[in-house]
Design an enzyme around this catalytic site. Sequence first.
Site, PDB file in Angstrom:
ATOM      1  N   ASN A 101       0.841  -1.192   0.000  1.00  0.00           N
ATOM      2  CA  ASN A 101       0.000   0.000   0.000  1.00  0.00           C
ATOM      3  C   ASN A 101       0.877   1.242   0.000  1.00  0.00           C
ATOM      4  O   ASN A 101       2.026   1.211   0.441  1.00  0.00           O
ATOM      5  CB  ASN A 101      -0.904   0.003   1.243  1.00  0.00           C
ATOM      6  CG  ASN A 101      -1.941   1.118   1.207  1.00  0.00           C
ATOM      7  OD1 ASN A 101      -2.443   1.481   0.151  1.00  0.00           O
ATOM      8  ND2 ASN A 101      -2.267   1.659   2.370  1.00  0.00           N
ATOM      9  N   HIS A 103       0.839   5.352   1.288  1.00  0.00           N
ATOM     10  CA  HIS A 103       0.142   6.265   2.194  1.00  0.00           C
ATOM     11  C   HIS A 103       0.804   7.639   2.118  1.00  0.00           C
ATOM     12  O   HIS A 103       2.037   7.739   2.146  1.00  0.00           O
ATOM     13  CB  HIS A 103       0.193   5.742   3.632  1.00  0.00           C
ATOM     14  CG  HIS A 103      -0.614   6.572   4.586  1.00  0.00           C
ATOM     15  ND1 HIS A 103      -1.984   6.469   4.678  1.00  0.00           N
ATOM     16  CD2 HIS A 103      -0.243   7.538   5.463  1.00  0.00           C
ATOM     17  CE1 HIS A 103      -2.423   7.332   5.583  1.00  0.00           C
ATOM     18  NE2 HIS A 103      -1.391   7.992   6.072  1.00  0.00           N
ATOM     19  N   GLU A 173       5.085  10.429  -4.837  1.00  0.00           N
ATOM     20  CA  GLU A 173       4.518   9.170  -4.351  1.00  0.00           C
ATOM     21  C   GLU A 173       4.442   8.101  -5.436  1.00  0.00           C
ATOM     22  O   GLU A 173       4.792   6.934  -5.203  1.00  0.00           O
ATOM     23  CB  GLU A 173       3.122   9.441  -3.785  1.00  0.00           C
ATOM     24  CG  GLU A 173       2.453   8.259  -3.127  1.00  0.00           C
ATOM     25  CD  GLU A 173       1.104   8.641  -2.543  1.00  0.00           C
ATOM     26  OE1 GLU A 173       0.631   7.916  -1.659  1.00  0.00           O
ATOM     27  OE2 GLU A 173       0.514   9.661  -2.972  1.00  0.00           O
TER      28      GLU A 173
END
Length: 200
Positions: A101, A103, A173
């Site tokens: 994942n 974040h 990101e």
Amino acid sequence: MKNRIVVMASGEGTTFQEIYNACSHNRINAEVVALISDRLDSGAVTRAGKMNISVIHYSLSNKYMIIEEIKKLKPDLIALAGFLKILPEEFIDNFPGKIVNTHPSLLPCFGGKGMYGINVQKAVLKSGTKVTGCTIHLVDRDVDHGPIIAQETVPVIPSDTPESIQERVHSVELGLYIDAISSMLNFDYTIVENRVKFKN
């Protein structure tokens, strides 16, 4: 032989698209074999249709069926890409060390229940911190807690708004996520004090 990735997304699918593009251009030695989404009207599902990628509808009521469907796909990695549902323990336990994942903060700061989307950057701005960033991590039973694969920092400046911080974090990101996915598929690793340590 290419690795196999299943992507889980709820929203517009920009991260899903980046993962697909990275696979198509061999930045990731893999192919996306399915999209799982809790929203069949999402942009991610529309993108999957254009990519000719099969879509599996996610809901808690059919979680066991989804687990079996994913097992049939034999994924090497399951990448969460803006998936807004908290995965049940039964799901996570069936794919240990395979769910990743991203974040939009430097975990363990600004993570946990309710910390998603613009909420994260509102909390960052309110805290007065001078530095934030993003984190790529393995998923475990606790929200935003699993072993950290990679992090990158971005500055918080006096004129910032939650939206400007969000944009700055997002700009680093996606690249970090692509690199982390590639590393997870290409290198052996160990877990040391809640960090992923890759072997040379």
